[in-house]
Enzyme design. Structure first.
Site, PDB file in Angstrom:
ATOM      1  N   ARG A 244       0.828  -1.190   0.000  1.00  0.00           N
ATOM      2  CA  ARG A 244       0.000   0.000   0.000  1.00  0.00           C
ATOM      3  C   ARG A 244       0.877   1.261   0.000  1.00  0.00           C
ATOM      4  NH1 ARG A 244      -1.821   3.554   3.314  1.00  0.00           N
ATOM      5  NH2 ARG A 244      -3.833   4.545   2.946  1.00  0.00           N
ATOM      6  N   ASP A 245       2.067   1.077   0.429  1.00  0.00           N
ATOM      7  CA  ASP A 245       2.998   2.196   0.512  1.00  0.00           C
ATOM      8  C   ASP A 245       3.259   2.844  -0.853  1.00  0.00           C
ATOM      9  OD1 ASP A 245       4.744   3.844   1.920  1.00  0.00           O
ATOM     10  OD2 ASP A 245       6.435   2.681   1.214  1.00  0.00           O
ATOM     11  N   LEU A 246       3.080   2.067  -1.936  1.00  0.00           N
ATOM     12  CA  LEU A 246       3.311   2.614  -3.266  1.00  0.00           C
ATOM     13  C   LEU A 246       2.453   3.840  -3.507  1.00  0.00           C
ATOM     14  CD1 LEU A 246       3.461  -0.698  -5.233  1.00  0.00           C
ATOM     15  CD2 LEU A 246       5.325   0.938  -4.942  1.00  0.00           C
TER      16      LEU A 246
END
Lengths: 129, 483
Positions: free
Chosen positions: A85-87
């Site tokens: 999700r960090d993307l």
């Protein structure tokens, strides 16, 4: 305590408090030992403890944006949101837009094939400026 | 982005404290806990070894063990860590928690401004002078507090005092004794109410001394009313600023009455309160005149509260001069304390009491918290210095406290908000200093009084040294502060 002598009332209260916690730890204060040995908490790394209690990921901020944190075991499996999700997180909550493509003008379809980041993150296109 | 967990060697570094020497020994004043510890040779050596910067435990042991023994070094390290004089470089910085008191924090002291009139016209007066915050001539509030408002104030005080067994009522002005009739009635009323409520009430007042007739003095003595006289010292200093409206000095007029007060009022110790200005800075001379020649039990000093451009504002060199004399008087105090004798320099005694208790303040004083001031019309202000100021009102004795305003004030004025104070070792005792002083100087009650930081640190260090030396030479003296 052998080397520090409490002089005022506050110091005496601290001494009593410290004495009580040392006694609870099995009287470690009387053994010649390092701070680590005499006080198990002293050398612990804050945030990486795997003991019982509320889990606070290392580096966590008020914006709960996991990805670059680790979980209580030092891995990423136990995070409350997937690491991938960090993307997206860089330009959503982290105030760091330079690391993702400009999706308004230059690369509107950058994530077109990535419906769920956790599953589809490999489908995200590479973008060249 | 991922994080690798590296196991770095653990480095130890000094945390926040102020070391001081007294009686040939070394002590630590820890910040923010305000604890005072005595250091022995190994613990002092460990701390000194960290003067140059962080070091690992092993490095410290290697360096110091040959001289002091490994056991002593490791134990000293552990003890210094436990009291947080040193800590790991990786540990988060100690924060000063911004904890506000509970909403029903009891009122311990209420100051009644029974009048805003005065028969003197002291040039530097914060109430009437150039730096006044309330224009009493145009203000619709009455010049004298009515009996009814005073009684409402007493009721308000007992109501706000919660479960405390004693309430302290202080009368202030203007010149307090200009409203003597209301004083008498209020004291009688407060005693009656206290009896009904099963509480005690304690009275005190501040006066300029000019209206102390025998009848007044006898009443003060009979009612055990603590008296503080505002006076600036010998004639030439008293008459410089403490003058009647025609410019005449007040010394010759007030002094016979003050002597009569000291003679006849034996039920409570009587103190003098001196305002220091650029022109009247002979602290030692003032002290000895008031304490030894006149006979006050205690003498306390405070620099005049003023904007910095005023002619009587104390300038930097003046602060140094004042500090030198404070230090000399503190030494005298120490000599007396070692012999269990009373000295009477209240500035040092008050600070030593706070040091002994280990007071670590979230707020510089009790204003708006345990202490409130009431204006002549019944408006409740942070303290007597703000009485009558609409901007600093937190309610009224008729309608009650405005809790929201009170807690907004407290939230805004917590020492944790004063970034200038966050690196100062004296903040447990100072917490930024007087709100009124800050208001007059900077136009904002919430800023730290930066103009006297150096002075406060120096003076606090002196008091710590006096405290440490008493602890070495006559520790029994400190027991009086253990209430």
């Amino acid at each position: 305590m052998d080397h520090l002598k409490a002089i005022n009332q506050k110091a005496r209260r601290i001494q009593a408090h410290v004495g009580a916690s040392v006694a609870a730890n099995g009287g470690a204060a009387h053994a010649p030992a390092s701070p680590a040995a005499s006080d198990p908490d002293a050398l612990d790394v804050v945030g990486l403890e795997s003991r019982q209690g509320p889990h606070i990921p290392l580096g966590c901020s008020l914006v709960f944006a996991p990805g670059w944190e680790v979980d209580s075991t030092g891995g990423t499996a136990g995070l409350c949101q997937p690491v991938e999700r960090d993307l997206f997180d860089c330009h959503l909550a982290c105030f760091w837009p330079a690391h993702v493509p400009d999706q308004l003008n230059h690369a509107p379809d950058w994530t077109g094939k990535c419906a769920a980041a956790q599953k589809d993150w490999r489908k995200i296109d590479l973008i060249f400026p | 982005m991922s994080t690798t967990v590296a196991h770095e060697p653990t480095f130890l570094a000094q945390r926040e404290f102020h070391p001081f020497e007294a009686g040939g020994e070394t002590f630590l004043y820890l910040v923010p806990s305000a604890a005072v510890f005595h250091l022995d040779e190994p613990s002092l050596a460990v701390l000194q070894a960290l003067d140059a910067g962080a070091a690992s435990e092993d490095a410290l042991v290697t360096a110091l063990a040959p001289r002091l023994g490994e056991t002593a070094v490791r134990r000293s390290l552990a003890e210094l860590m436990r009291v947080q004089a040193i800590g790991l470089t990786t540990a988060p910085k100690e924060t000063f928690p911004r904890v506000l008191p509970q909403a029903d924090f009891p009122l311990t002291t209420m100051v009644l401004n029974v009048t805003n009139k005065c028969n003197l016209a002291c040039t530097y007066c914060y109430e009437y002078g150039e730096d006044k915050i309330v224009d009493t001539t145009c203000d619709p509030a009455p010049n004298y507090m009515s009996e009814e408002t005073a009684q409402q104030s007493v009721d308000f005080m007992f109501e706000q005092s919660g479960d405390l067994p004693v309430a302290h009522l202080t009368f202030f002005g203007g010149e307090t004794l200009l409203n003597f009739k209301v004083l008498q009635k209020t004291v009688a009323y407060a005693r009656e109410r206290a009896r009904e409520l099963g509480k005690d009430v304690d009275f005190s007042l501040t006066t300029n001394g000019t209206l102390l007739r025998d009848k007044v003095i006898d009443w003060l003595a009979e009612n055990r009313i603590g008296v503080t006289v505002s006076i600036d010292g010998p004639k030439e200093m008293q008459d410089k600023f403490r003058v009647f409206k025609n410019g005449m000095g007040s010394y010759d007029y007030a002094m016979p009455k003050i002597k009569r007060l000291l003679e006849r009022h034996n039920t409570r110790p009587i103190g003098a309160r001196v305002t220091l200005t650029r022109q009247t800075l002979s602290v030692k001379r003032i002290f000895h005149h008031l304490r030894n020649e006149i006979g006050f039990w205690e003498v306390g000093f405070a620099p005049v509260t003023t904007a910095d451009q005023r002619g009587y504002a104390i300038e930097d060199a003046g602060f140094d001069h004042m500090l030198d004399q404070f230090n000399e008087l503190a030494q005298e105090f120490l000599d007396f304390a070692v012999e269990d004798r009373h000295h009477g320099f209240s500035n040092v005694k008050d600070t030593i009491e706070e040091i002994h208790k280990g007071v670590s303040k979230a707020f510089p004083c009790g204003a708006g918290l345990g202490l409130m001031g009431v204006a002549t019309d019944g408006d409740v202000a942070l303290c007597h210095r703000f009485a009558g100021s609409d901007d600093h009102s937190i309610g009224s004795v008729q309608t009650g406290l405005d809790r929201k305003r009170q807690f907004e004030f407290l939230g805004h004025h917590h020492v944790a908000n004063k970034t200038d104070c966050s690196t100062c070792w004296a903040r447990p005792l100072c917490a930024g200093g007087c709100y009124h002083e800050a208001h007059v100087r900077y136009g904002d009650t919430g800023v730290a009084n930066l103009h006297y930081c150096d002075w406060i640190r120096s003076w606090t260090n002196t008091c710590l040294e006096v405290y440490g030396e008493i602890a070495v030479r006559n520790p029994g003296y400190l027991e009086q502060f253990e209430a």
